[in-house]
Design an enzyme around this catalytic site. Structure first.
Site, PDB file in Angstrom:
ATOM      1  N   THR A   1       0.736  -1.124  -0.044  1.00 61.27           N
ATOM      2  CA  THR A   1      -0.092  -0.164   0.024  1.00 61.27           C
ATOM      3  C   THR A   1       0.809   1.225  -0.090  1.00 61.27           C
ATOM      4  O   THR A   1       0.588   2.278  -0.781  1.00 61.27           O
ATOM      5  CB  THR A   1      -0.887  -0.053   1.403  1.00 61.27           C
ATOM      6  OG1 THR A   1      -1.956  -1.252   1.194  1.00 61.27           O
ATOM      7  CG2 THR A   1      -1.863   1.151   1.185  1.00 61.27           C
ATOM      8  N   VAL A   2       1.808   1.416   1.055  1.00 62.57           N
ATOM      9  CA  VAL A   2       2.708   2.596   1.029  1.00 62.57           C
ATOM     10  C   VAL A   2       3.710   2.705  -0.238  1.00 62.57           C
ATOM     11  O   VAL A   2       3.886   3.772  -0.880  1.00 62.57           O
ATOM     12  CB  VAL A   2       3.375   2.697   2.438  1.00 62.57           C
ATOM     13  CG1 VAL A   2       4.226   3.784   2.582  1.00 62.57           C
ATOM     14  CG2 VAL A   2       2.200   2.588   3.581  1.00 62.57           C
TER      15      VAL A   2
ATOM     16  N   LYS B   1       7.361   1.097  12.474  1.00 61.37           N
ATOM     17  CA  LYS B   1       7.184   1.375  13.895  1.00 61.37           C
ATOM     18  C   LYS B   1       7.492   0.233  14.805  1.00 61.37           C
ATOM     19  O   LYS B   1       8.041   0.496  15.778  1.00 61.37           O
ATOM     20  CB  LYS B   1       5.704   2.251  14.115  1.00 61.37           C
ATOM     21  CG  LYS B   1       4.678   1.294  14.138  1.00 61.37           C
ATOM     22  CD  LYS B   1       4.076   1.542  12.843  1.00 61.37           C
ATOM     23  CE  LYS B   1       2.482   0.886  12.839  1.00 61.37           C
ATOM     24  NZ  LYS B   1       2.011   0.943  11.350  1.00 61.37           N
TER      25      LYS B   1
ATOM     26  N   ILE C   1       0.767  12.691   9.327  1.00 56.65           N
ATOM     27  CA  ILE C   1       0.773  13.823  10.160  1.00 56.65           C
ATOM     28  C   ILE C   1       2.194  14.038  10.488  1.00 56.65           C
ATOM     29  O   ILE C   1       2.909  13.117  10.754  1.00 56.65           O
ATOM     30  CB  ILE C   1       0.281  13.428  11.636  1.00 56.65           C
ATOM     31  CG1 ILE C   1      -1.421  13.322  11.241  1.00 56.65           C
ATOM     32  CG2 ILE C   1       0.462  14.680  12.583  1.00 56.65           C
ATOM     33  CD1 ILE C   1      -2.023  12.935  12.727  1.00 56.65           C
TER      34      ILE C   1
ATOM     35  N   GLU D   1      -6.528  -5.580   9.777  1.00 55.99           N
ATOM     36  CA  GLU D   1      -5.875  -6.788   9.098  1.00 55.99           C
ATOM     37  C   GLU D   1      -6.725  -7.912   9.457  1.00 55.99           C
ATOM     38  O   GLU D   1      -7.697  -7.595  10.242  1.00 55.99           O
ATOM     39  CB  GLU D   1      -4.484  -7.026   9.458  1.00 55.99           C
ATOM     40  CG  GLU D   1      -3.451  -6.037   9.403  1.00 55.99           C
ATOM     41  CD  GLU D   1      -3.062  -5.974   7.789  1.00 55.99           C
ATOM     42  OE1 GLU D   1      -3.310  -6.958   7.106  1.00 55.99           O
ATOM     43  OE2 GLU D   1      -2.609  -4.796   7.462  1.00 55.99           O
TER      44      GLU D   1
ATOM     45  N   LYS E   1       4.153   3.558  18.421  1.00 48.95           N
ATOM     46  CA  LYS E   1       4.387   5.093  18.154  1.00 48.95           C
ATOM     47  C   LYS E   1       4.556   5.880  19.444  1.00 48.95           C
ATOM     48  O   LYS E   1       5.417   6.704  19.327  1.00 48.95           O
ATOM     49  CB  LYS E   1       3.034   5.138  17.530  1.00 48.95           C
ATOM     50  CG  LYS E   1       2.723   4.522  16.054  1.00 48.95           C
ATOM     51  CD  LYS E   1       1.260   4.756  15.491  1.00 48.95           C
ATOM     52  CE  LYS E   1       1.192   4.153  14.176  1.00 48.95           C
ATOM     53  NZ  LYS E   1      -0.371   4.053  13.925  1.00 48.95           N
TER      54      LYS E   1
ATOM     55  N   GLY F   1      -3.004   4.718   5.182  1.00 48.15           N
ATOM     56  CA  GLY F   1      -3.074   4.640   3.830  1.00 48.15           C
ATOM     57  C   GLY F   1      -2.209   4.936   3.200  1.00 48.15           C
ATOM     58  O   GLY F   1      -1.024   5.437   3.425  1.00 48.15           O
TER      59      GLY F   1
END
Length: 427
Positions: A15-16, A106, A137, A191, A206, A303
């Site tokens: 996805t990324v 992460k 962000i 998932e 995180k 996303g």
């Protein structure tokens, strides 16, 4: 290739990774304007090279990401595979071979990051990880650079979009937990195995990185207090609303008398607070500094393109450093002085399912008093099929005292089912 080209290797085209390739193609002109350089993806490492991929013509598919490490043309390795195995080996080998690294991993940084950060420092290289915390962000750069002149007091955030989506569905639409989780999976937010998200571990990964950025200390991941939202009951969502609160899964950390307190758990957040109004798969982080005061960052936490945007930002920063020869050094950090989670104090929300008998409230109040727990509000709700719900709001009390009181209740046959206890966020 031109000396003005920067050659990178990309590990992972999920996805990324796919989002990054798209941004490099669609935003190529803007990237050159901002950096004065052209970013070339020489390799993309994937599991199966026989599957047709949407990649630039000159890019080569490989199934062994470690091959990129040996290529002297590669200047930056971008790790977007995830996991703790081959990703760890790739980052370590890249640094040993003099290549800076950008990652969104992460979990790896939270659990094995200190070794890698120390190696990056030793080699005077960068290990950049903006996309590892809160997706799009820009929290890493904000804490590391923009707020460098502040003493950070607290960092509180909605750090997991999946859990926030589930709680929002339950709160806004009256959906039960299982239905909300299924919806999150169907939309790709969760998932097939949602453990990391709903049990709070993703948020904890995180939070560990945020502590590193805020105070320059190493807080071991395994020392964090973590409670997720698995099997969150709609009854508590509704009771919270009736009291003027919304339930959110928060990562919260603060510096208190030189020590760091930190943990992840569901909180009752006052509906007037900005965090309470963050719905869906969004993330938000509230920072309090002695100079800047209160700062609130809000955006998509996951996303393809939002996270890829953070990855690309790190790559562009490195591109400038590579040619300016200024480097980017990560500090080897001291161990954090940690507050024992058992003594951390806050107001609490409790829901107890009890038998409809005389003296129950008196007995519960006695057990609270024994532990020095002061009650600010008591509400007795209508009798349910499985007993009478008693809802308590307390003044500040420690986790240790609360655990002991609940333990004694469970052993005294007062309760019909396991008690529910959540912290209350003070704003």
């Amino acid at each position: 290739m031109s000396v003005q080209d920067v050659v990178i290797g990309l590990a992972g085209l999920g996805t990324v990774g796919s989002g990054l390739v798209t941004l490099l193609r669609d935003n190529a002109t803007e990237i050159e304007r901002r950096t004065g350089k052209r970013i070339i993806v020489k390799y993309v490492a994937v599991r199966d090279v026989t599957i047709k991929r949407d990649i630039p013509e000159h890019t080569k598919l490989i199934d062994n990401p470690l091959l990129m490490v040996e290529d002297p043309e590669i200047q930056v390795i971008v790790e977007l595979m995830g996991g703790l195995g081959i990703a760890h080996t790739l980052i370590k080998e890249a640094l040993l071979h003099g290549k800076s690294v950008v990652t969104a991993n992460k979990a790896l940084l939270a659990e094995k990051g200190e070794e890698l950060f120390a190696l990056a420092e030793e080699k005077n290289l960068s290990l950049a990880y903006e996309a590892s915390v809160a997706g799009g962000i820009p929290i890493v750069q904000t804490l590391k650079d923009s707020l460098a002149g502040n003493k950070i007091k607290t960092v509180t955030g909605i750090l997991n979009g999946t859990s926030n989506y589930i709680l929002s569905q339950m709160s806004v639409n009256g959906t039960n937990f299982d239905e909300a989780l299924k919806s999150a999976q169907e939309l790709g937010f969760a998932e097939a195995d949602p453990t990391l998200d709903i049990d709070g571990f993703d948020a904890a990964h995180k939070l560990k990185l945020l502590i590193r950025l805020a105070w320059g200390v190493h807080y071991p991941y395994e020392k964090l207090s973590v409670q997720g939202i698995r099997n969150m009951n709609a009854m508590d969502i509704n009771f919270a609303h009736s009291l003027g609160y919304t339930i959110k899964l928060l990562g919260q950390t603060a510096q208190v008398n030189g020590e760091i307190e930190a943990g992840v758990s569901p909180y009752l957040v006052p509906e007037k607070a900005m965090l309470a109004r963050v719905d869906g798969a969004f993330n938000a982080i509230h920072i309090n500094g002695n100079a800047v005061g209160s700062l609130f960052l809000h955006g998509i936490g996951a996303g393809s393109l939002p996270t890829a945007s953070a990855v690309l930002g790190d790559i562009m920063s490195l591109v400038k450093d590579i040619y300016d020869s200024t480097g980017y050094v990560m500090e080897k950090l001291p161990l954090a002085p940690m507050v024992n989670p058992e003594i951390m104090e806050s107001p609490w929300y409790l829901r107890l399912m009890v038998h409809d008998t005389v003296g129950v409230l008196r007995d519960i109040a006695g057990l609270f008093a024994k532990q020095g727990i002061s009650i600010s509000q008591v509400i007795q709700k209508k009798k349910q099929e499985d007993g009478v719900p008693l809802v308590f709001m307390t003044y500040e009390t420690s986790m240790k005292a609360m655990k002991q009181a609940l333990h004694e209740m469970e052993n005294s046959n007062i309760l019909i089912s396991k008690p529910v206890a959540y912290r209350v966020l003070e704003v």
